[in-house]
Design a protein around this motif. Sequence first.
Motif, mmCIF file in Angstrom:
data_model
loop_
_atom_site.group_PDB
_atom_site.id
_atom_site.type_symbol
_atom_site.label_atom_id
_atom_site.label_comp_id
_atom_site.label_asym_id
_atom_site.label_seq_id
_atom_site.Cartn_x
_atom_site.Cartn_y
_atom_site.Cartn_z
ATOM 1 N N GLU A 150 73.725 50.743 -2.584
ATOM 2 C CA GLU A 150 74.788 51.747 -2.452
ATOM 3 C C GLU A 150 75.707 51.349 -1.298
ATOM 4 O O GLU A 150 75.917 52.097 -0.353
ATOM 5 N N LEU A 151 76.251 50.155 -1.373
ATOM 6 C CA LEU A 151 77.080 49.637 -0.286
ATOM 7 C C LEU A 151 78.354 50.442 -0.108
ATOM 8 O O LEU A 151 78.931 50.954 -1.076
ATOM 9 N N GLN A 152 78.787 50.521 1.146
ATOM 10 C CA GLN A 152 80.080 51.119 1.440
ATOM 11 C C GLN A 152 81.188 50.179 0.965
ATOM 12 O O GLN A 152 80.929 49.040 0.553
ATOM 13 N N THR A 153 82.412 50.622 1.057
ATOM 14 C CA THR A 153 83.547 49.795 0.659
ATOM 15 C C THR A 153 84.596 49.806 1.776
ATOM 16 O O THR A 153 84.481 50.544 2.755
ATOM 17 N N GLY A 154 85.611 48.965 1.603
ATOM 18 C CA GLY A 154 86.748 48.962 2.525
ATOM 19 C C GLY A 154 86.364 48.591 3.945
ATOM 20 O O GLY A 154 85.469 47.786 4.198
ATOM 21 N N GLU A 155 87.048 49.213 4.912
ATOM 22 C CA GLU A 155 86.839 48.896 6.323
ATOM 23 C C GLU A 155 85.430 49.257 6.784
ATOM 24 O O GLU A 155 84.855 48.592 7.647
ATOM 25 N N ALA A 156 84.867 50.306 6.214
ATOM 26 C CA ALA A 156 83.505 50.703 6.590
ATOM 27 C C ALA A 156 82.517 49.584 6.257
ATOM 28 O O ALA A 156 81.607 49.292 7.038
ATOM 29 N N TYR A 157 82.701 48.958 5.105
ATOM 30 C CA TYR A 157 81.822 47.852 4.714
ATOM 31 C C TYR A 157 82.028 46.648 5.623
ATOM 32 O O TYR A 157 81.067 46.015 6.071
ATOM 33 N N ARG A 158 83.280 46.316 5.907
ATOM 34 C CA ARG A 158 83.575 45.181 6.794
ATOM 35 C C ARG A 158 82.911 45.371 8.159
ATOM 36 O O ARG A 158 82.264 44.458 8.680
ATOM 37 N N ASP A 159 83.072 46.545 8.750
ATOM 38 C CA ASP A 159 82.501 46.805 10.070
ATOM 39 C C ASP A 159 80.980 46.735 10.032
ATOM 40 O O ASP A 159 80.338 46.237 10.968
ATOM 41 N N TRP A 160 80.398 47.232 8.952
ATOM 42 C CA TRP A 160 78.943 47.220 8.795
ATOM 43 C C TRP A 160 78.413 45.793 8.727
ATOM 44 O O TRP A 160 77.415 45.451 9.379
ATOM 45 N N VAL A 161 79.089 44.930 7.958
ATOM 46 C CA VAL A 161 78.664 43.528 7.853
ATOM 47 C C VAL A 161 78.796 42.824 9.198
ATOM 48 O O VAL A 161 77.898 42.091 9.629
ATOM 49 N N LEU A 162 79.905 43.049 9.893
ATOM 50 C CA LEU A 162 80.143 42.362 11.173
ATOM 51 C C LEU A 162 79.105 42.725 12.217
ATOM 52 O O LEU A 162 78.832 41.936 13.128
ATOM 53 N N ALA A 163 78.525 43.901 12.108
ATOM 54 C CA ALA A 163 77.499 44.298 13.071
ATOM 55 C C ALA A 163 76.300 43.359 13.032
ATOM 56 O O ALA A 163 75.593 43.203 14.033
ATOM 57 N N PHE A 164 76.067 42.688 11.908
ATOM 58 C CA PHE A 164 74.915 41.802 11.801
ATOM 59 C C PHE A 164 75.075 40.527 12.631
ATOM 60 O O PHE A 164 74.073 39.909 13.008
ATOM 61 N N VAL A 165 76.314 40.113 12.884
ATOM 62 C CA VAL A 165 76.514 38.931 13.732
ATOM 63 C C VAL A 165 76.911 39.314 15.147
ATOM 64 O O VAL A 165 76.850 38.497 16.063
ATOM 65 N N GLN A 166 77.324 40.551 15.339
ATOM 66 C CA GLN A 166 77.632 41.005 16.683
ATOM 67 C C GLN A 166 76.374 41.501 17.398
ATOM 68 O O GLN A 166 76.191 41.304 18.580
ATOM 69 N N GLU A 167 75.507 42.160 16.641
ATOM 70 C CA GLU A 167 74.243 42.674 17.183
ATOM 71 C C GLU A 167 73.130 42.378 16.176
ATOM 72 O O GLU A 167 72.620 43.283 15.510
ATOM 73 N N PRO A 168 72.746 41.091 16.028
ATOM 74 C CA PRO A 168 71.714 40.747 15.044
ATOM 75 C C PRO A 168 70.403 41.472 15.295
ATOM 76 O O PRO A 168 70.046 41.742 16.447
ATOM 77 N N GLN A 169 69.714 41.807 14.215
ATOM 78 C CA GLN A 169 68.429 42.499 14.323
ATOM 79 C C GLN A 169 67.390 41.587 14.982
ATOM 80 O O GLN A 169 67.412 40.372 14.815
ATOM 81 N N THR A 170 66.478 42.167 15.723
ATOM 82 C CA THR A 170 65.400 41.411 16.344
ATOM 83 C C THR A 170 64.071 42.027 15.953
ATOM 84 O O THR A 170 64.008 43.114 15.399
ATOM 85 N N GLY A 171 62.991 41.326 16.271
ATOM 86 C CA GLY A 171 61.667 41.849 15.972
ATOM 87 C C GLY A 171 60.822 40.801 15.291
ATOM 88 O O GLY A 171 61.321 39.759 14.857
ATOM 89 N N THR A 172 59.550 41.067 15.163
ATOM 90 C CA THR A 172 58.629 40.147 14.517
ATOM 91 C C THR A 172 58.596 40.438 13.026
ATOM 92 O O THR A 172 58.424 41.580 12.615
#
Length: 259
Positions: free
Chosen positions: A235-257
């Motif tokens: 249920e992906l977002q669209t438009g600017e909301a989707y772009r910002d959501w994707v960029l968060a993965f390279v700006q603040e990548p998830q961490t953990g084991t």
Amino acid sequence: MNFDELDEKLRRFEQSLDQVIWQELYLVARVDGRGFTRLTKETCKFEAPFDIRFRDAMVGTAKHLMECGFRIVYAFTESDEISLLFHPKDNTFGRKTRKINSILAGEASAYLSMELGVMACFDSRVVPLPNLECVGDYFAWRQEDAHRNSLNAHCYWKLRQKGISAQEATKQIEGKSVAWKNELLFSEGINYNELPNWQKRGIGIYYTTYEKKGYNPITAQEVQTTRSKLCTDMELQTGEAYRDWVLAFVQEPQTGTLE
């Protein structure tokens, strides 16, 4: 000539076409199915225009690629393609394109072949991107491609179901507006807006973190650790909301084991 001399002489030819993606660039790779029209329609006889079994097999392939040795933080899949967003600091195989492409294509082909029980083949291309804006543009582009392909596919197969030939169905759709295509589907009892979102906008796969309780036998104490697991978003977002959501993965990548 001994081995060392041959190795020094010939390895330079082997490496002569090596291309390395600069560490300063963001890195995306896209794997695409080869000959998938025949695979899905003739060999496996999947339901058209979309088949849940094939969807799940592609999601499984994307997840496998995210765990095959590279630091990949996000995957997007639609139709027979998968786009992979690498962690900015990933330096696996020195960022050599021949290694990235050959491994991703090989891993995807092997996984899907085993999943379907028939031979499936992918190619791969590395996409270096200069800045975050282009990263956002890339995934917005692939999502829009998913939308266009979905709308065309539903129109095409609806016409085919009415007995219209493949050539004529393609001709009728070609050059028509989005409004025309929506009206065609509506006249056949299909409200395109009410179709499953994964068919229209693709599927996202990413890591999420969570806390997990455990037990340390050495200290005889309960401990809590941070783990990561892969999540599938249909249920992906669209438009600017989707772009910002994707960029968060390279700006603040998830961490953990990883679990």
